[in-house]
Write an enzyme that holds these catalytic residues in place. Structure first.
Site, PDB file in Angstrom:
ATOM      1  N   MET A 100       0.845  -1.192   0.000  1.00 46.13           N
ATOM      2  CA  MET A 100       0.000   0.000   0.000  1.00 46.13           C
ATOM      3  C   MET A 100       0.881   1.243   0.000  1.00 46.13           C
ATOM      4  O   MET A 100       1.612   1.492   0.960  1.00 46.13           O
ATOM      5  CB  MET A 100      -0.894  -0.001   1.245  1.00 46.13           C
ATOM      6  CG  MET A 100      -1.700  -1.275   1.421  1.00 46.13           C
ATOM      7  SD  MET A 100      -2.370  -1.455   3.094  1.00 46.13           S
ATOM      8  CE  MET A 100      -3.515  -0.074   3.140  1.00 46.13           C
ATOM      9  N   ILE A 157       1.020  -4.786   8.325  1.00 44.54           N
ATOM     10  CA  ILE A 157       2.457  -4.609   8.540  1.00 44.54           C
ATOM     11  C   ILE A 157       2.854  -3.151   8.338  1.00 44.54           C
ATOM     12  O   ILE A 157       2.501  -2.533   7.330  1.00 44.54           O
ATOM     13  CB  ILE A 157       3.255  -5.504   7.573  1.00 44.54           C
ATOM     14  CG1 ILE A 157       2.863  -6.971   7.773  1.00 44.54           C
ATOM     15  CG2 ILE A 157       4.757  -5.325   7.784  1.00 44.54           C
ATOM     16  CD1 ILE A 157       3.421  -7.893   6.712  1.00 44.54           C
ATOM     17  N   GLY A 187       1.523   4.409   4.359  1.00 43.77           N
ATOM     18  CA  GLY A 187       2.348   3.450   3.623  1.00 43.77           C
ATOM     19  C   GLY A 187       2.602   2.169   4.390  1.00 43.77           C
ATOM     20  O   GLY A 187       3.084   2.202   5.505  1.00 43.77           O
ATOM     21  N   SER A 188       2.304   1.037   3.805  1.00 39.51           N
ATOM     22  CA  SER A 188       2.397  -0.201   4.560  1.00 39.51           C
ATOM     23  C   SER A 188       2.163  -1.411   3.661  1.00 39.51           C
ATOM     24  O   SER A 188       2.232  -1.315   2.441  1.00 39.51           O
ATOM     25  CB  SER A 188       1.367  -0.179   5.697  1.00 39.51           C
ATOM     26  OG  SER A 188       0.140   0.333   5.223  1.00 39.51           O
ATOM     27  N   ARG A 189       1.845  -2.531   4.275  1.00 38.70           N
ATOM     28  CA  ARG A 189       1.667  -3.781   3.549  1.00 38.70           C
ATOM     29  C   ARG A 189       0.708  -4.679   4.316  1.00 38.70           C
ATOM     30  O   ARG A 189       0.652  -4.642   5.549  1.00 38.70           O
ATOM     31  CB  ARG A 189       3.040  -4.443   3.392  1.00 38.70           C
ATOM     32  CG  ARG A 189       3.044  -5.900   2.985  1.00 38.70           C
ATOM     33  CD  ARG A 189       4.477  -6.331   2.737  1.00 38.70           C
ATOM     34  NE  ARG A 189       4.616  -7.774   2.680  1.00 38.70           N
ATOM     35  CZ  ARG A 189       5.678  -8.399   2.187  1.00 38.70           C
ATOM     36  NH1 ARG A 189       6.682  -7.699   1.714  1.00 38.70           N
ATOM     37  NH2 ARG A 189       5.747  -9.707   2.177  1.00 38.70           N
TER      38      ARG A 189
END
EC number: 4.1.1.65
Length: 219
Positions: A100, A157, A187-189
């Protein structure tokens, strides 16, 4: 489109900063440096609009299906592979990971209907979200939802910019597919661990939408 509740404080702070900086700029600089006053206005307005956009929640026609696993997040598919899960299953699973970017919608949704049987927050590092070790070494929040056709593990995450993971679920809670799971800031996953016999319906580098794109089909 609406604004997510997690954004109220950030938007308010940014709006106050926007007002203070531009009032000071207009008062002290506009007479001598009009171009600089306009530059400051444009830059700070861009920041305010970005923060508002980051916390947007667009209205969508959600995808539902009893044997479907729906993407829990917006972004790009960066991993499709078989992995050994050390945290919960202690066996091999199919992992699909969605990166993301700060431009994506950051609301996370439940991929299936079921019961929450595991919910655990882990402190960790802030490696970039596409780093292979981010799944096991970064700050993260793991949830397992028990579905009649198998258990699904979802990891929120943190990345290099993401400093706060919000998760609204608790063990024993019954959840409905595509309802809200949580939110990750900046911002991430998100990793999804599936049974080995699941059929993955997305491709590497595919852009997906949370609550809309079918991630996989359960056998």
């Amino acid at each position: 489109m609406t604004i997510h509740k997690e954004g109220y404080k950030s938007i308010l702070i940014t709006a106050i900063l926007f007002a203070v900086v531009n009032l000071a700029s207009f008062y002290f600089l506009s007479f001598y440096f009009a171009w600089l006053t306009w530059l400051i206005f444009i830059l700070t307005l861009g920041l305010l609009l970005f923060i508002i956009s980051f916390f947007r929640v667009p209205r969508r026609q959600l995808t539902l299906g009893s044997n479907l696993v729906i993407c829990p997040a917006d972004g790009k598919v960066v991993v499709i592979e078989e992995v050994y899960d050390e945290e919960y299953f202690k066996d091999k699973r199919l992992q699909v990971s969605i990166f993301m970017s700060p431009a994506n919608v950051h609301q996370n949704r439940n991929p299936v209907t079921g019961e929450v049987v595991y919910n655990q927050y882990h402190k960790g590092k802030y490696l970039v979200a596409w780093h292979p070790k981010s799944s096991t070494e970064n700050e993260r929040h793991s949830v397992v939802i028990r579905h009649p056709k198998g258990e699904i593990l979802v990891k929120q995450i943190a990345g290099a910019l993401a400093k706060r993971i919000v998760n609204y679920l608790s063990v024993g809670q019954k959840v409905e597919q595509c309802t809200e799971m949580g939110f990750i800031k900046f911002g991430s996953r998100v990793d999804v661990l599936l049974p080995l016999d699941a059929k993955v319906n997305v491709q590497f580098n595919q852009v997906v939408k949370g609550g809309v794109t079918v991630l996989a089909t359960l056998a």
